[in-house]
Design a protein around this motif. Structure first.
Motif, PDB file in Angstrom:
ATOM      1  N   HIS A   1      -6.007  10.631  -4.604  1.00 35.30           N
ATOM      2  CA  HIS A   1      -6.911  11.660  -4.082  1.00 35.30           C
ATOM      3  C   HIS A   1      -7.067  12.767  -5.111  1.00 35.30           C
TER       4      HIS A   1
ATOM      5  N   PHE B   1       0.876  -1.176   0.000  1.00 35.79           N
ATOM      6  CA  PHE B   1       0.000   0.000   0.000  1.00 35.79           C
ATOM      7  C   PHE B   1       0.910   1.222   0.000  1.00 35.79           C
TER       8      PHE B   1
ATOM      9  N   PHE C   1      -9.587  -4.011   0.048  1.00 33.07           N
ATOM     10  CA  PHE C   1      -8.655  -3.372   0.977  1.00 33.07           C
ATOM     11  C   PHE C   1      -9.495  -2.832   2.116  1.00 33.07           C
ATOM     12  N   CYS C   2      -9.080  -3.072   3.341  1.00 33.82           N
ATOM     13  CA  CYS C   2      -9.882  -2.579   4.450  1.00 33.82           C
ATOM     14  C   CYS C   2      -8.953  -2.176   5.576  1.00 33.82           C
ATOM     15  N   SER C   3      -9.526  -1.625   6.649  1.00 36.71           N
ATOM     16  CA  SER C   3      -8.672  -1.161   7.736  1.00 36.71           C
ATOM     17  C   SER C   3      -9.267  -1.487   9.099  1.00 36.71           C
TER      18      SER C   3
ATOM     19  N   VAL D   1     -13.073   3.616  -6.083  1.00 48.61           N
ATOM     20  CA  VAL D   1     -13.466   4.434  -4.927  1.00 48.61           C
ATOM     21  C   VAL D   1     -14.542   5.433  -5.350  1.00 48.61           C
TER      22      VAL D   1
ATOM     23  N   PHE E   1       0.154  -1.154  -4.918  1.00 48.65           N
ATOM     24  CA  PHE E   1      -1.137  -0.471  -4.892  1.00 48.65           C
ATOM     25  C   PHE E   1      -0.944   1.012  -4.634  1.00 48.65           C
TER      26      PHE E   1
ATOM     27  N   ALA F   1     -12.521  -0.541  -1.667  1.00 48.82           N
ATOM     28  CA  ALA F   1     -12.025  -0.185  -0.336  1.00 48.82           C
ATOM     29  C   ALA F   1     -13.063   0.531   0.521  1.00 48.82           C
ATOM     30  N   GLY F   2     -14.303   0.588   0.106  1.00 42.56           N
ATOM     31  CA  GLY F   2     -15.343   1.235   0.920  1.00 42.56           C
ATOM     32  C   GLY F   2     -15.802   0.320   2.036  1.00 42.56           C
ATOM     33  N   GLN F   3     -16.167   0.881   3.168  1.00 44.66           N
ATOM     34  CA  GLN F   3     -16.499   0.032   4.314  1.00 44.66           C
ATOM     35  C   GLN F   3     -17.896   0.287   4.870  1.00 44.66           C
TER      36      GLN F   3
HETATM   37  C1  LIG Z   1      -7.038   0.563   2.627  1.00 41.15           C
HETATM   38  C2  LIG Z   1      -7.890   1.676   2.090  1.00 41.15           C
HETATM   39  C3  LIG Z   1      -7.454   2.401   0.993  1.00 41.15           C
HETATM   40  C4  LIG Z   1      -8.200   3.456   0.470  1.00 41.15           C
HETATM   41  N1  LIG Z   1      -7.733   4.164  -0.581  1.00 41.15           N
HETATM   42  C5  LIG Z   1      -8.439   5.242  -1.043  1.00 41.15           C
HETATM   43  C6  LIG Z   1      -7.955   6.040  -2.095  1.00 41.15           C
HETATM   44  O1  LIG Z   1      -6.898   5.782  -2.639  1.00 41.15           O
HETATM   45  N2  LIG Z   1      -8.681   7.096  -2.525  1.00 41.15           N
HETATM   46  C7  LIG Z   1      -9.886   7.419  -1.964  1.00 41.15           C
HETATM   47  O2  LIG Z   1     -10.517   8.387  -2.399  1.00 41.15           O
HETATM   48  N3  LIG Z   1     -10.375   6.683  -0.948  1.00 41.15           N
HETATM   49  C8  LIG Z   1      -9.685   5.625  -0.455  1.00 41.15           C
HETATM   50  N4  LIG Z   1     -10.169   4.877   0.576  1.00 41.15           N
HETATM   51  C9  LIG Z   1     -11.450   5.269   1.138  1.00 41.15           C
HETATM   52  C10 LIG Z   1     -12.564   4.398   0.676  1.00 41.15           C
HETATM   53  O3  LIG Z   1     -12.652   4.384  -0.718  1.00 41.15           O
HETATM   54  C11 LIG Z   1     -13.874   4.882   1.257  1.00 41.15           C
HETATM   55  O4  LIG Z   1     -14.198   6.138   0.716  1.00 41.15           O
HETATM   56  C12 LIG Z   1     -13.782   5.006   2.740  1.00 41.15           C
HETATM   57  O5  LIG Z   1     -13.317   3.785   3.249  1.00 41.15           O
HETATM   58  C13 LIG Z   1     -15.144   5.322   3.317  1.00 41.15           C
HETATM   59  O6  LIG Z   1     -15.992   4.257   3.034  1.00 41.15           O
HETATM   60  P1  LIG Z   1     -17.487   4.508   2.609  1.00 41.15           P
HETATM   61  O7  LIG Z   1     -17.495   5.562   1.548  1.00 41.15           O
HETATM   62  O8  LIG Z   1     -17.972   3.168   2.096  1.00 41.15           O
HETATM   63  O9  LIG Z   1     -18.209   4.980   3.859  1.00 41.15           O
HETATM   64  C14 LIG Z   1      -9.435   3.803   1.093  1.00 41.15           C
HETATM   65  C15 LIG Z   1      -9.871   3.061   2.183  1.00 41.15           C
HETATM   66  C16 LIG Z   1      -9.129   2.011   2.688  1.00 41.15           C
HETATM   67  C17 LIG Z   1      -9.655   1.261   3.858  1.00 41.15           C
END
Ligand SMILES: Cc1cc2nc3c(=O)[nH]c(=O)nc-3n(C[C@H](O)[C@H](O)[C@H](O)COP(=O)(O)O)c2cc1C
Ligand SMILES: Cc1cc2nc3c(=O)[nH]c(=O)nc-3n(C[C@H](O)[C@H](O)[C@H](O)COP(=O)(O)O)c2cc1C
Lengths: 439, 439
Positions: free
Chosen positions: B58, B11, B239-241, B130, B54, B221-223
């Motif tokens: 933004h 990452f 991808f998650c956190s 995203v 990866f 990567a949305g949660q």
């Molecule tokens: C590991 C990881 C990487 C992410 N990378 C990006 C990214 O590169 N650009 C971006 O705009 N959002 C990124 N996000 C944010 C997600 O796309 C998402 O907007 C955010 O997790 C909020 O989730 P939701 O919109 O489903 O509530 C990332 C999230 C995680 C967990």
């Protein structure tokens, strides 16, 4: 005064712009998606000290009848930002000019991608601004019909202001990176654009440091009245397609004249007509190569192009006879006259004429390296151009011929550099580095 | 049953995700725009057989207060398509995952760029879908305010259908290139999408041959609730956190459960939590490295992050004392509890806590290679994840530590490949090649 030298771009399609080229002996029919081939082309052009590798781009299939489309390799190829970035990694001097549309893209994206390519390539990026003439593109971007011509150019002008404004988001010396104090950049040297105009609204700042060239080189290829005006106001290189020296001189004088009127130095814009170059040991051999290439264009797809050029349906003519007499129509006077002149000059049959129009019908230099160099110097000294955007008839052979035979001839005559004198695309074209609008 | 093995992504931010990393001894503060450094990172990761490189992305400056922004290297860096295409040319096996927004881009562009990257890289492209959470991005794309969350996800779902549909524009065997007959492709194997939906209207076909992988790998990567649902319906990698194994297991079970409900095989999606990895000869040494790294986050920028995590203004606390008792508020229960637990477990002062939150506060594995491998295998076998998206604390040293010390330990335990068994990103992840919707 230093002697005038030619600037040379390579106007690239992976297989060639000529629609019969994929069938030419020794060509690479799969080059559209064969990266290895394209790398070898770019590296040869760099070894020959070309100013730039120029990648055209289209946002839809080319709008030709299916009969022609299915026989042409021009249907698909790599996307320019991805391709030129990959080439940036495998070259070190040659300029990389990508086409990007102001009608169907967003200035924040365009500014970022060119800035990023300029950083990756250490100052070799150029932006060919197009407004996209293929109406089918509109259908791929949520519209039912193409944006009107005038509106496209208004948006293009504003788009240019926004993109160049975004490139100035950070001053050249904004990034201090002082490990001791922990100051990464100086916020006084970051600028939000806050643009609000009729077509676009963009706050900024761009999240990319100012490009090494300040701004990537601005290229323009529109030829209409607003296209020329946009070029005079913004462009640093113009790609054009005059068919002969007379129209080349007229265009040259027109654009450089417009520049003086808007207060720009005419030397800060280089005019490069597209030139199709076919080289032989003798004039006859070069002509035979071209005739063979043209003969590879399928008649069914060629005849449509000839009909368009004539403004008259040519599909019932005897393909193996000279062009019959056809009535003059008002719609197509210049086109028709051009065709008639060409048919007479080269004594072409209907089939050969059709294949010429279906293959590549723009300005062509066909002959020995000496003959072609003579033509080029004529254009240069008669102020028809500042160089050329070379179109290769077939690849790799047509490119190898230029690189191995024409370039040395031009170098011997001191018409072309024997080495790069700088490292950036601006250096190659002799263009000044733009000051930031906040400087 | 074959033994489970880890999938590992890198990452990447060029300097690191940790906001103090550019000040860490031996780091490259200029890496954001120094292509040479990034090439060396990618090549080392490939030599270590990582699944993928990866690149986050933004579309505006990160929305943090100026006090924090001006001290962080995260303000700017390369744009992903240009960067990963350039890296494609200098690597041969590692996957290349670019982030692209469905809210602020057009499906025709996104489909083309990923298809082109997949051709250039011979099947190594992945698309991190995203919806863009930073509201400032909207201001760079003609809007006054961000698109609503629900609408973003509806558009994302439709955008996915359009992009994958465009990738299927040509059948895998559409290009015949029969030099004899002059047939370049078979028009029966070309398909116009003719999509007309609530958010998007796109005719097609795409002017690019079907990607080598059929479709580049789909990453998400949305949660949020709709984010998880989108992942279950479309993603092949998530991808998650999650912050700990318990929440990792819950998320894992949730997403794989949703997949079964929509009729997908749960094995066809790999879940990779982001894991910040700090390696030492001893646990103490690893902790000391992390403490040193955290100490490089400027207090003025760190305190804002702590205040957000606490839901309470922490700027008046004594930085060198433990956290005082603070009243519970409804707004921030989980955040507050996490902070309190962390403060207690690691006995951190207010300053250290703030610097942790201002630096990187997600899931971290800090210890010896053996200890970290133990943790990773626990996550893998407890179904907390299928691997990790490794976050390097500082570069190049943090990356070298992983590559030279952790990877060999994982390989000894047969938890990670010692060589690539295939050539595409799908091969690395063990994902099937999608059939065309027209097949
Ligand atoms: C590991 C990881 C990487 C992410 N990378 C990006 C990214 O590169 N650009 C971006 O705009 N959002 C990124 N996000 C944010 C997600 O796309 C998402 O907007 C955010 O997790 C909020 O989730 P939701 O919109 O489903 O509530 C990332 C999230 C995680 C967990
Ligand atoms: C040498 C040359 C290259 C061009 N390359 C492109 C291109 O890559 N993509 C594109 O959409 N149009 C391209 N065009 C078309 C021009 O951008 C423009 O649309 C066309 O010349 C019509 O001009 P006008 O719109 O000013 O009337 C090119 C034109 C010329 C002369």
């Amino acid at each position: 005064m230093i002697e005038r030298q030619l600037h040379l771009g390579a106007f690239m399609r992976p297989v060639s712009l000529h629609t019969g080229a994929w069938r030419y002996p020794g060509s690479y029919p799969d080059a559209n998606f064969n990266f290895t081939h394209i790398v070898s082309f770019a590296q040869k052009l760099e070894a020959a000290k070309f100013d730039a590798f120029f990648m055209a781009d289209h946002l839809a299939l080319l709008n030709m009848p299916e009969e022609a489309l299915k026989r042409s390799h021009t249907v698909t190829s790599f996307e320019p930002f991805t391709l030129l970035s990959a080439l940036a990694a495998l070259t070190s001097r040659i300029g990389l000019v990508a086409t990007a549309s102001t009608t169907f893209d967003e200035p924040y994206h365009v500014a970022r991608r060119f800035a990023s390519l300029d950083h990756i390539s250490a100052g070799r990026a150029g932006w060919n601004i197009v407004t996209t003439s293929n109406p089918d593109a509109a259908l791929n971007f949520g519209l039912d019909a193409h944006v009107a011509h005038g509106e496209r150019y208004e948006r293009a002008r504003e788009f240019y202001d926004v993109v160049t404004g975004l490139w100035d988001s950070f001053d050249d010396d904004a990034f201090i990176r002082d490990v001791e104090s922990g100051a990464f950049f100086d916020p006084a040297k970051m600028h939000a654009l806050n643009h609000k105009g009729p077509e676009l609204s963009v706050r900024g700042p761009l999240n990319i440091a100012r490009p090494p060239q300040g701004w990537p080189v601005i290229v323009q290829a529109g030829q209409s009245e607003p296209g020329r005006q946009l070029a005079a106001e913004t462009a640093e290189v113009v790609f054009c397609s005059p068919r002969d020296l007379a129209s080349g001189k007229a265009l040259y004088a027109d654009i450089k004249g417009r520049m003086s009127k808007v207060g720009r130095d005419p030397d800060h814009l280089k005019i490069l007509p597209a030139a199709f170059v076919v080289i032989g040991d003798t004039l006859e051999e070069a002509r035979a190569k071209r005739a063979h290439l043209d003969s590879l264009v399928h008649y069914d797809s060629a005849i449509a192009s000839l009909s368009i050029a004539l403004g008259h349906d040519a599909s019932n003519f005897d393909p193996d006879q000279p062009l019959p007499n056809i009535p003059e129509t008002n719609a197509s006077k210049t086109g028709r006259e051009q065709v008639l002149r060409l048919a007479e000059q080269e004594r072409l049959t209907v089939r050969q004429l059709a294949q010429r129009y279906g293959g590549y019908s723009g300005l062509a230099f066909v002959g020995t390296p000496q003959q072609i160099a003579d033509k080029m110097v004529e254009w240069l000294y008669e102020k028809g151009s500042d160089g050329f955007n070379v179109v290769f008839p077939y690849l790799p052979q047509g490119l190898d011929d230029v690189v191995e035979r024409l370039i040395p001839e031009l170098q011997r005559r001191r018409l072309f550099r024997t080495d790069y004198s700088g490292t950036t695309l601006r250096d190659h074209f002799g263009l000044p580095r733009p000051k930031s609008r906040y400087a």
